[in-house]
Design a protein around this motif. Structure first.
Motif, PDB file in Angstrom:
ATOM      1  N   GLN A  13       0.828  -1.206   0.000  1.00  0.00           N
ATOM      2  CA  GLN A  13       0.000   0.000   0.000  1.00  0.00           C
ATOM      3  C   GLN A  13       0.863   1.256   0.000  1.00  0.00           C
ATOM      4  N   ARG A  14       1.948   1.227   0.776  1.00  0.00           N
ATOM      5  CA  ARG A  14       2.862   2.376   0.799  1.00  0.00           C
ATOM      6  C   ARG A  14       3.535   2.559  -0.563  1.00  0.00           C
ATOM      7  N   LEU A  15       3.898   1.448  -1.200  1.00  0.00           N
ATOM      8  CA  LEU A  15       4.509   1.519  -2.530  1.00  0.00           C
ATOM      9  C   LEU A  15       3.538   2.131  -3.535  1.00  0.00           C
ATOM     10  N   LYS A  16       2.300   1.710  -3.469  1.00  0.00           N
ATOM     11  CA  LYS A  16       1.298   2.250  -4.395  1.00  0.00           C
ATOM     12  C   LYS A  16       1.165   3.761  -4.216  1.00  0.00           C
ATOM     13  N   ALA A  17       1.100   4.201  -2.972  1.00  0.00           N
ATOM     14  CA  ALA A  17       0.963   5.633  -2.697  1.00  0.00           C
ATOM     15  C   ALA A  17       2.217   6.404  -3.124  1.00  0.00           C
ATOM     16  N   ALA A  18       3.379   5.857  -2.819  1.00  0.00           N
ATOM     17  CA  ALA A  18       4.637   6.570  -3.098  1.00  0.00           C
ATOM     18  C   ALA A  18       4.955   6.656  -4.586  1.00  0.00           C
ATOM     19  N   THR A  19       4.440   5.722  -5.379  1.00  0.00           N
ATOM     20  CA  THR A  19       4.761   5.707  -6.806  1.00  0.00           C
ATOM     21  C   THR A  19       3.583   6.141  -7.677  1.00  0.00           C
ATOM     22  N   ARG A  20       2.559   6.674  -7.046  1.00  0.00           N
ATOM     23  CA  ARG A  20       1.346   7.059  -7.795  1.00  0.00           C
ATOM     24  C   ARG A  20       1.677   7.997  -8.958  1.00  0.00           C
ATOM     25  N   ALA A  21       2.537   8.978  -8.738  1.00  0.00           N
ATOM     26  CA  ALA A  21       2.836   9.960  -9.797  1.00  0.00           C
ATOM     27  C   ALA A  21       3.573   9.309 -10.972  1.00  0.00           C
ATOM     28  N   SER A  22       4.628   8.537 -10.689  1.00  0.00           N
ATOM     29  CA  SER A  22       5.387   7.923 -11.787  1.00  0.00           C
ATOM     30  C   SER A  22       4.563   6.858 -12.494  1.00  0.00           C
ATOM     31  N   HIS A  23       3.745   6.133 -11.751  1.00  0.00           N
ATOM     32  CA  HIS A  23       2.876   5.123 -12.344  1.00  0.00           C
ATOM     33  C   HIS A  23       1.819   5.779 -13.230  1.00  0.00           C
ATOM     34  N   GLY A  24       1.206   6.832 -12.725  1.00  0.00           N
ATOM     35  CA  GLY A  24       0.184   7.535 -13.492  1.00  0.00           C
ATOM     36  C   GLY A  24       0.741   8.141 -14.769  1.00  0.00           C
ATOM     37  N   ALA A  25       1.931   8.737 -14.676  1.00  0.00           N
ATOM     38  CA  ALA A  25       2.558   9.327 -15.865  1.00  0.00           C
ATOM     39  C   ALA A  25       2.849   8.263 -16.913  1.00  0.00           C
ATOM     40  N   LEU A  26       3.291   7.101 -16.467  1.00  0.00           N
ATOM     41  CA  LEU A  26       3.572   6.002 -17.395  1.00  0.00           C
ATOM     42  C   LEU A  26       2.286   5.531 -18.074  1.00  0.00           C
ATOM     43  N   ASP A  27       1.245   5.310 -17.307  1.00  0.00           N
ATOM     44  CA  ASP A  27      -0.023   4.857 -17.887  1.00  0.00           C
ATOM     45  C   ASP A  27      -0.523   5.843 -18.948  1.00  0.00           C
ATOM     46  N   LYS A  28      -0.465   7.138 -18.635  1.00  0.00           N
ATOM     47  CA  LYS A  28      -0.918   8.144 -19.592  1.00  0.00           C
ATOM     48  C   LYS A  28      -0.076   8.123 -20.858  1.00  0.00           C
ATOM     49  N   ARG A  29       1.246   7.972 -20.687  1.00  0.00           N
ATOM     50  CA  ARG A  29       2.134   7.972 -21.853  1.00  0.00           C
ATOM     51  C   ARG A  29       1.891   6.757 -22.737  1.00  0.00           C
ATOM     52  N   ILE A  30       1.668   5.611 -22.119  1.00  0.00           N
ATOM     53  CA  ILE A  30       1.395   4.400 -22.911  1.00  0.00           C
ATOM     54  C   ILE A  30       0.105   4.575 -23.707  1.00  0.00           C
ATOM     55  N   MET A  31      -0.938   5.042 -23.065  1.00  0.00           N
ATOM     56  CA  MET A  31      -2.212   5.200 -23.767  1.00  0.00           C
ATOM     57  C   MET A  31      -2.136   6.298 -24.824  1.00  0.00           C
ATOM     58  N   ALA A  32      -1.291   7.300 -24.614  1.00  0.00           N
ATOM     59  CA  ALA A  32      -1.100   8.341 -25.635  1.00  0.00           C
ATOM     60  C   ALA A  32      -0.443   7.754 -26.883  1.00  0.00           C
ATOM     61  N   GLY A  33       0.228   6.626 -26.728  1.00  0.00           N
ATOM     62  CA  GLY A  33       0.844   5.944 -27.864  1.00  0.00           C
ATOM     63  C   GLY A  33      -0.150   5.195 -28.724  1.00  0.00           C
ATOM     64  N   GLU A  34      -1.429   5.238 -28.331  1.00  0.00           N
ATOM     65  CA  GLU A  34      -2.510   4.592 -29.097  1.00  0.00           C
ATOM     66  C   GLU A  34      -2.133   3.157 -29.469  1.00  0.00           C
ATOM     67  N   ILE A  35      -1.791   2.389 -28.459  1.00  0.00           N
ATOM     68  CA  ILE A  35      -1.264   1.037 -28.689  1.00  0.00           C
ATOM     69  C   ILE A  35      -2.279   0.070 -29.279  1.00  0.00           C
ATOM     70  N   PHE A  36      -3.553   0.442 -29.281  1.00  0.00           N
ATOM     71  CA  PHE A  36      -4.562  -0.430 -29.877  1.00  0.00           C
ATOM     72  C   PHE A  36      -5.081   0.107 -31.208  1.00  0.00           C
ATOM     73  N   ALA A  37      -4.400   1.104 -31.772  1.00  0.00           N
ATOM     74  CA  ALA A  37      -4.822   1.653 -33.066  1.00  0.00           C
ATOM     75  C   ALA A  37      -4.632   0.629 -34.176  1.00  0.00           C
ATOM     76  N   ASP A  38      -3.562  -0.141 -34.099  1.00  0.00           N
ATOM     77  CA  ASP A  38      -3.304  -1.191 -35.082  1.00  0.00           C
ATOM     78  C   ASP A  38      -2.223  -2.115 -34.524  1.00  0.00           C
TER      79      ASP A  38
END
Length: 195
Positions: A13-38
């Motif tokens: 739980q502490r890890l999840k809280a402490a890494t929320r920003a870096s995890h969130g930034a990664l998720d957004k960047r991956i989805m911005a790559g439109e990985i399911f476009a083709d």
């Protein structure tokens, strides 16, 4: 999380809280790559996954980690990512210097594995989305498929073991720093593929 909540929270739980920003930034960047476009864009995502899992692959054969974490060797996903890339007729990314050396301290290894194992949980959502490209557990998306026991149960078994490892306060911070570094490492791999 306030000080009292931090003391009462589990390590995971502490890890999840402490890494929320870096995890969130990664998720957004991956989805911005439109990985399911083709399938080509999904193959880029697979190369990201391949690089990350190649970086951490040796951890799954570490005897000290295996003694602490359930079914560690069976959690290894590099072979599945490799097969997914072959399914899509992709050349494997070339060799690069390993990010993690064989002398990685145990707390740091725990942080990297936390990120890898957590991605299994998130992978179940991506797995469903990969279906729109005709990818599944038998072709192109096997590394995202849930464990036969279920992704949530598999994750809970991992975090239960992770939470019981005895560490000093300094080592606790090393786990957090390593998890954050792991998220940033994957972000670097995403930039390499999607820049």
């Amino acid at each position: 999380m306030n000080a009292t909540e931090t003391l009462e929270a589990t390590r995971s739980q502490r890890l999840k809280a402490a890494t929320r920003a870096s995890h969130g930034a990664l998720d957004k960047r991956i989805m911005a790559g439109e990985i399911f476009a083709d399938r080509d864009r999904f193959a880029r995502f697979l190369r990201v996954q391949y690089r990350f899992h190649r970086d951490i692959d040796a951890l799954y054969a570490n005897a000290a980690l295996d003694a602490l974490l359930p079914d560690l060797a069976e959690r290894r996903r590099l072979p599945q990512v490799t097969r997914d890339l072959h399914d899509l007729e992709q050349v494997l990314p070339g060799p690069v210097p390993m990010r993690l050396g064989p002398d990685l301290p145990l707390p740091a290894a725990l942080g990297w594995l936390y990120v890898a194992e957590g991605s299994n949980l998130g992978g179940t959502i991506l797995y469903k989305m990969a279906g729109q490209l005709g990818l599944d557990a038998d072709f192109g998306a096997r590394h995202l498929a849930a464990h036969p026991d279920g992704a949530a149960g598999h994750w809970r078994a991992f975090t239960a073991a992770l939470d019981t490892v005895l560490l000093t306060a300094e080592q606790e911070q090393q786990v957090i720093d390593a998890a954050d570094a792991a998220f940033r490492s994957v972000h670097d791999h995403v930039e390499l593929e999607f820049a």
